[in-house]
Motif scaffolding. Structure first.
Motif, short mmCIF file in Angstrom:
data_model
loop_
_atom_site.label_atom_id
_atom_site.label_comp_id
_atom_site.label_asym_id
_atom_site.label_seq_id
_atom_site.Cartn_x
_atom_site.Cartn_y
_atom_site.Cartn_z
N SER A 275 0.83 -1.20 0.00
CA SER A 275 0.00 0.00 0.00
C SER A 275 0.86 1.25 0.00
O SER A 275 2.07 1.20 0.26
N HIS A 276 0.24 2.38 -0.31
CA HIS A 276 0.91 3.67 -0.31
C HIS A 276 0.38 4.52 0.84
O HIS A 276 -0.80 4.47 1.16
N HIS A 277 1.27 5.31 1.43
CA HIS A 277 0.89 6.19 2.52
C HIS A 277 1.44 7.59 2.25
O HIS A 277 2.56 7.75 1.78
N VAL A 278 0.65 8.59 2.59
CA VAL A 278 1.02 9.98 2.31
C VAL A 278 2.17 10.43 3.20
O VAL A 278 2.19 10.14 4.40
N ARG A 279 3.09 11.14 2.60
CA ARG A 279 4.10 11.90 3.33
C ARG A 279 3.79 13.37 3.05
O ARG A 279 4.24 13.94 2.07
N ALA A 280 2.97 13.96 3.89
CA ALA A 280 2.42 15.28 3.61
C ALA A 280 3.46 16.38 3.86
O ALA A 280 4.24 16.31 4.82
N ILE A 281 3.44 17.39 3.00
CA ILE A 281 4.33 18.55 3.13
C ILE A 281 3.64 19.60 4.00
O ILE A 281 2.50 19.97 3.75
N GLN A 282 4.36 20.06 5.00
CA GLN A 282 3.81 21.09 5.90
C GLN A 282 4.02 22.49 5.35
O GLN A 282 3.11 23.31 5.31
N ARG A 283 5.27 22.80 4.87
CA ARG A 283 5.57 24.16 4.45
C ARG A 283 6.89 24.18 3.68
O ARG A 283 7.67 23.22 3.71
N VAL A 284 7.14 25.30 3.04
CA VAL A 284 8.44 25.58 2.42
C VAL A 284 9.21 26.50 3.36
O VAL A 284 8.69 27.53 3.80
N SER A 285 10.43 26.13 3.67
CA SER A 285 11.25 27.00 4.52
C SER A 285 11.82 28.15 3.70
O SER A 285 11.76 28.15 2.46
N ASP A 286 12.38 29.12 4.37
CA ASP A 286 12.89 30.31 3.68
C ASP A 286 13.98 29.99 2.67
O ASP A 286 14.15 30.71 1.68
N ASN A 287 14.73 28.90 2.91
CA ASN A 287 15.83 28.56 2.00
C ASN A 287 15.42 27.58 0.90
O ASN A 287 16.26 27.08 0.15
N GLY A 288 14.10 27.28 0.79
CA GLY A 288 13.63 26.40 -0.27
C GLY A 288 13.56 24.93 0.09
O GLY A 288 13.25 24.10 -0.76
N ASP A 289 13.84 24.59 1.34
CA ASP A 289 13.64 23.21 1.79
C ASP A 289 12.14 22.92 1.93
O ASP A 289 11.33 23.84 2.10
N LEU A 290 11.80 21.65 1.92
CA LEU A 290 10.44 21.22 2.19
C LEU A 290 10.40 20.56 3.57
O LEU A 290 11.18 19.65 3.86
N VAL A 291 9.50 21.04 4.42
CA VAL A 291 9.32 20.48 5.76
C VAL A 291 8.07 19.59 5.73
O VAL A 291 7.00 20.03 5.30
N PHE A 292 8.22 18.35 6.20
CA PHE A 292 7.16 17.36 6.11
C PHE A 292 6.48 17.14 7.46
O PHE A 292 7.03 17.46 8.52
N PHE A 293 5.27 16.56 7.42
CA PHE A 293 4.53 16.20 8.62
C PHE A 293 4.94 14.84 9.18
O PHE A 293 4.54 14.48 10.29
N SER A 294 5.66 14.04 8.40
CA SER A 294 6.00 12.68 8.84
C SER A 294 7.38 12.31 8.33
O SER A 294 8.03 13.07 7.61
N ALA A 295 7.81 11.11 8.71
CA ALA A 295 9.20 10.69 8.51
C ALA A 295 9.61 10.74 7.04
O ALA A 295 8.86 10.37 6.15
N ILE A 296 10.83 11.19 6.82
CA ILE A 296 11.38 11.31 5.48
C ILE A 296 12.86 10.95 5.56
O ILE A 296 13.53 11.30 6.54
N ASN A 297 13.39 10.24 4.58
CA ASN A 297 14.77 9.79 4.62
C ASN A 297 15.42 9.94 3.26
O ASN A 297 14.74 9.88 2.22
N GLU A 298 16.73 10.11 3.25
CA GLU A 298 17.46 10.13 1.99
C GLU A 298 17.31 8.78 1.29
O GLU A 298 17.34 7.73 1.92
N GLY A 299 17.16 8.83 -0.04
CA GLY A 299 16.96 7.62 -0.82
C GLY A 299 15.51 7.20 -0.94
O GLY A 299 15.18 6.30 -1.73
#
Length: 392
Positions: A275-299
């Motif tokens: 199954s698929h589960h949402v990794r929701a985006i909370q906001r864009v930081s001032d430097n252009g990063d994306l801040v998420f509501f749940s776990a996120i990892n490289e790769g």
């Protein structure tokens, strides 16, 4: 006879429902007194309070600690309430679990960044045995959690809870602060907490169904997280490009126009098993990063999702839960991004009508828990049906 008519007829015969519910405006002069009067005199095992962040949370929970005849009182701040009119704001929603139908044990998990995992597992096992001893005649059981929605610790907590609870169905919601994302609060029996979670283990004579609904479908558009700070849920790069810029490019949008409506309408999902589960985006930081509501990892491989009609999907899900008889109430934890998405497509009134019709009560969250997972953009909760011994 449809589900609503069936429920109304049953209430006329029995004079009561399994759950008790009430609500007041968050700026009411004496909200606890009004809620206590509305919930009635029947002894309660548990009271949950879901409070607008505009409420005086410390005063509310202090006054509530002794107002419900010795019942445990769990409370949290919200990103909106699910009340008698469906989607609501500025309310305090109270839910009472009568002792006649429920046996409950609650606990608080403090300092989520360094809590004793094995100690919590051992406590959950012990509490489950104690509940069985207290109420062997109650054949259904479930557990739910309320978690500080800014703690960044939901994934770790739910994994530990799932281990300790074993086969007991688990769901939960992350406390909110409207759309401010500044501070969220929890309380157990008058003690105000942050960086914490509350856990309720419940046995009941009512049939129950724990569920999780989402209206999203994965597309063929994929992207890879190539740089991230997992402990902060921040993504710096996607496909080796600045995160917000690349996300916007894949959507065909201007990076400067990204905001909550875009994130709600164009979520990303991750595949876990079948199954698929949402990794929701909370906001864009001032430097252009994306801040998420749940776990996120490289790769991590993320997939853009498209949405079905949110109101029709909700209607189908709620009606399916009423196929063999309407629930008495549904305790629901609904992601803030669903509320935002509904507003964007002008479905707020329709969804509110469905929530009211099916007696969904609860709050809008910064994330939801189901089993051992922390997820986003779902309606998650428990349908509680009339007890098996209710008059026909």
């Amino acid at each position: 006879m449809d589900g609503a008519q069936e429920r109304s007829a049953r209430e006329e015969r029995t004079g009561s429902t399994a759950l008790r519910t009430a609500q007041v405006h968050c700026l009411d002069d004496d909200p606890v007194m009004e809620l206590a009067q509305a919930l009635g005199d029947a002894p309660l095992a548990l009271v949950c309070l879901f409070a607008s962040p505009d409420a005086d949370f410390a005063a509310l929970t202090r006054d509530a600690a002794d107002a419900f005849g010795g019942a445990d009182v769990l409370a949290c701040t919200t990103a909106g309430e699910l009340g008698s009119a469906g989607y609501e704001d500025g309310q305090i929603v109270a839910i009472g679990f009568p002792k006649s139908h429920f046996e409950v044990i609650t606990c608080a998990v403090e300092t989520l960044d360094r809590f004793d995992e094995q100690g919590l597992i051992d406590r959950l096992i012990s509490d489950r045995l104690e509940l069985t001893r207290r109420a062997p005649e109650m054949g259904s059981e479930f557990a739910f959690t309320l978690v500080d929605g800014l703690s960044l610790r939901e994934e770790q907590l739910t994994a530990v809870l799932a281990t300790g609870l074993g086969p007991v169905p688990l769901f939960g919601g992350s406390s909110g602060d409207g759309t401010n994302f500044a501070a969220t609060f929890l309380s157990r029996n008058g003690m105000v907490l942050q960086n914490a979670a509350l856990v309720a283990m419940v046995r009941t004579r009512c049939p129950i169904k724990v569920f999780s609904l989402d209206h999203l479908i994965p597309t063929g558009v994929r992207m890879v997280v190539t740089s991230a700070t997992p402990e902060a849920r921040v993504v710096h790069e996607i496909n080796a490009e600045p995160a917000a810029q690349e996300y916007a490019r894949l959507l065909g949008k201007d990076p400067n126009q990204l905001g909550p409506f875009t994130f709600a309408a164009h979520p990303v999902v991750v595949r876990l098993g079948d199954s698929h589960h949402v990794r929701a985006i909370q906001r864009v930081s001032d430097n252009g990063d994306l801040v998420f509501f749940s776990a996120i990892n490289e790769g991590m491989v993320l997939t853009l999702a498209s949405d079905q009609d949110i109101a029709k999907h909700l209607e189908a899900g709620l009606e399916a839960m009423a196929e063999d008889g309407a629930p008495d109430h549904i305790l629901g934890f609904d992601c803030l991004l669903r509320r935002i998405a509904a507003g964007e497509v002008q479905k707020t009134r329709e969804i509110s009508s469905l929530l009211r019709q099916h007696r969904v009560v609860g709050f809008s969250t910064y994330g939801e828990q189901i089993g051992g997972l922390h997820v986003n953009q779902t309606l998650t909760g428990v349908a509680i049906y009339p007890p098996d011994d209710a008059p026909a």
